[in-house]
Motif scaffolding. Structure first.
Motif, PDB file in Angstrom:
ATOM      1  N   GLU A  37     -52.763   5.507  33.376  1.00 24.19           N
ATOM      2  CA  GLU A  37     -52.458   4.649  34.522  1.00 24.19           C
ATOM      3  C   GLU A  37     -52.511   3.170  34.131  1.00 24.19           C
ATOM      4  O   GLU A  37     -51.708   2.364  34.621  1.00 24.19           O
ATOM      5  N   ALA A  90     -49.248   2.459  32.532  1.00 24.21           N
ATOM      6  CA  ALA A  90     -48.189   2.443  33.549  1.00 24.21           C
ATOM      7  C   ALA A  90     -48.226   1.136  34.337  1.00 24.21           C
ATOM      8  O   ALA A  90     -47.183   0.513  34.575  1.00 24.21           O
ATOM      9  N   LEU A  91     -49.413   0.681  34.707  1.00 26.45           N
ATOM     10  CA  LEU A  91     -49.515  -0.538  35.509  1.00 26.45           C
ATOM     11  C   LEU A  91     -49.154  -1.778  34.691  1.00 26.45           C
ATOM     12  O   LEU A  91     -48.550  -2.722  35.206  1.00 26.45           O
ATOM     13  N   ASN A 129     -47.079  -1.833  32.314  1.00 25.65           N
ATOM     14  CA  ASN A 129     -45.620  -1.712  32.236  1.00 25.65           C
ATOM     15  C   ASN A 129     -45.024  -2.462  31.048  1.00 25.65           C
ATOM     16  O   ASN A 129     -43.985  -3.112  31.148  1.00 25.65           O
ATOM     17  N   TYR A 157     -45.974  -5.099  29.557  1.00 27.35           N
ATOM     18  CA  TYR A 157     -46.039  -6.560  29.546  1.00 27.35           C
ATOM     19  C   TYR A 157     -46.914  -7.090  28.413  1.00 27.35           C
ATOM     20  O   TYR A 157     -46.586  -8.083  27.777  1.00 27.35           O
ATOM     21  N   TYR A 194     -41.968  -7.470  35.779  1.00 27.36           N
ATOM     22  CA  TYR A 194     -42.778  -6.399  35.189  1.00 27.36           C
ATOM     23  C   TYR A 194     -43.625  -5.670  36.226  1.00 27.36           C
ATOM     24  O   TYR A 194     -43.787  -4.464  36.167  1.00 27.36           O
ATOM     25  N   HIS A 195     -44.192  -6.432  37.174  1.00 28.85           N
ATOM     26  CA  HIS A 195     -45.205  -5.845  38.062  1.00 28.85           C
ATOM     27  C   HIS A 195     -44.896  -6.036  39.546  1.00 28.85           C
ATOM     28  O   HIS A 195     -45.719  -5.697  40.384  1.00 28.85           O
TER      29      HIS A 195
END
Lengths: 306, 306
Positions: free
Chosen positions: A246, A249-250, A252, A254, B172-173
């Motif tokens: 997770e 995933a969060l 992403n 970056y 990204y988020h």
């Protein structure tokens, strides 16, 4: 050879030890009752040893500024009897030896740095997810203290009430991270203690999500080289891999650093000292108190380098 | 007396300076075009001076690990032309002098520590709220680097879509702090640039709320002794007092430390170097590069103490 004592001062019990490291540590524990009675039990245990110094990793908040008149006191804790109790002073007066003190999670970070999962890592955080959520941070090889000390469990995170109607259980902030993801929050949300939730229960997906949201904050703020996750809730072996996934995933993609994205299993790790991280870290605090109090060995800077 | 140059390398412009401090600083700036053309403009400006060293505070991410093969490179930036461009190396080769490099926000933190709002403060954060949101942290008198460097704008915060249907603008988020509270997010949400929103516009209440949620995270994680808030969005003089009030409201008395609760106006402060924090901080980086490259003056540890 010096004789060192260590105390993990918790809200429900005081774990006390005498020894020199994980292979040499005699432990005892006492329930946390009134400050006076607890200090008396602790002192009776240590009284049989000719201690040179004691270290304390304590529940908080603790005043950690040596220049402060309430240095070594537990300050604004919700445990009324313990508010503004001079814990370090009481132990020092009772045993007549130098005392080192820091928060329980800072002590645990020291323990893992010396003997456990953070050996050789100059920048990391140690987290405990249990009755509460707390964290200790090491930056450039030193514990972060600052104005008070970190209170990591109380960061705010996104909380989708449509997906999770549990309002949160923090008396100060309702749905801060601790309010949503501590052991008591899990129990209040699902009606049973965390350890009774089956591994495929959706509660774990939610828990991993909340904890990973916390990790995102700490990764983006401290850029640690490792994250050690301990505490009772993390005892569920399926949880850590879920948190790792997770987190990736969060983020992403970056934070494109190999140490994180290619090595997540070595980036977010369990402690290596089990439930002894804190008390062993208190031993490191005792070492320092001894070294700094003894002019013959106080040649090293009064520092906190690991 | 050494001659030092400094560069604040931004996504839209490069600000270059020669001097020794706020009272002695000759500035010029060049639009950020291709890496090669930009470095050429910068070098032409500095070419007239017999520089001893240059410091760079750069947009990121930047590789700041001296032992890395891509040390001094801008790495995974969304600005395609600049991806994995060896900025420090190009400047060093072009000018033939030692180069120091750090992120723009870390440089700004150094500048405010030396000459501005964080003088004498060993533990603080510098934030910029503008086109993006970023932060530099100083702990025990040293900049935090860790695995990469902080990317503070990308922490996740609560976002109530019922109250604020703007989805967030981070590629990204989506709705991280930067996605919700940067200048472009304000403009996208309200249909006009931040500086055109009247002071009583509800957008400012929301902005103060989001920024204070970020501050809660950093207070609970780093326990800074001061928070310096700069950047274009903070130019609105009514915003800072709103952020202070909202921070206290969100902390809700949990962090009971006088330095925060009784002195909020000295705790959350504007920069004292205006928009020159970054370029002046780059001057500190130049000093260090000069000191560490010159064996006659490199007696101080290669350190980063302020």
């Amino acid at each position: 050879m010096s004789v060192l004592g260590c105390i993990e001062a918790g809200g429900t019990k005081f774990v006390c030890g005498v020894g020199s490291g994980p292979e040499d540590l005699k432990l005892a524990w006492f329930p946390t009752s009134s400050p006076e009675a607890t200090v008396e039990s602790v002192s009776a245990f240590f009284g049989n040893h000719a201690l040179d110094a004691v270290g304390i990793g304590s529940f908080g908040p603790v005043d950690l500024h040596p220049e402060s008149p309430t240095f070594g006191y537990i300050t604004s804790t919700p445990k009324l009897e313990w508010q503004f109790f001079d814990l370090a002073g009481a132990i020092r007066r009772s045993l007549g030896v130098p005392v080192g003190i820091d928060t329980d999670v800072n002590a645990a970070a020291l323990g893992e740095a010396r003997w456990g999962a953070a050996r050789g890592v100059t920048d990391f955080i140690y987290l405990t997810i249990g009755t509460g959520i707390g964290g200790g941070a090491v930056v450039h090889g030193k514990l972060v203290h600052g104005l008070l000390h970190p209170e990591m469990g109380h960061i705010r995170i996104p909380h989708d009430l449509a997906k999770d109607p549990y309002p949160g259980g923090c008396p100060y902030h309702t749905d801060c991270l601790e309010g949503l993801a501590s052991g008591p929050a899990l129990e209040a949300r699902w009606g049973m203690p965390a350890q009774q939730l089956p591994p495929d229960h959706p509660g774990w997906v939610l828990e991993a999500h909340y904890l990973a949201l916390g990790l995102v904050s700490w990764v983006c703020t401290l850029s640690p080289r490792r994250i050690v996750m301990g505490g009772g809730v993390m005892q569920q072996p399926h949880l850590l891999p879920m948190v790792r996934r997770e987190l990736l995933a969060l983020l992403n993609g970056y934070i494109r650093v190999s140490g994180l994205i290619d090595n997540i299993d070595q980036y977010v790790v369990p402690p290596q000292l089990g439930n002894r991280s804190g008390v062993l870290g208190a031993l490191v605090l005792a070492e320092r108190a001894h070294r700094n109090a003894d002019p013959r060995t106080a040649t090293a800077p009064a520092g906190e380098n690991l």
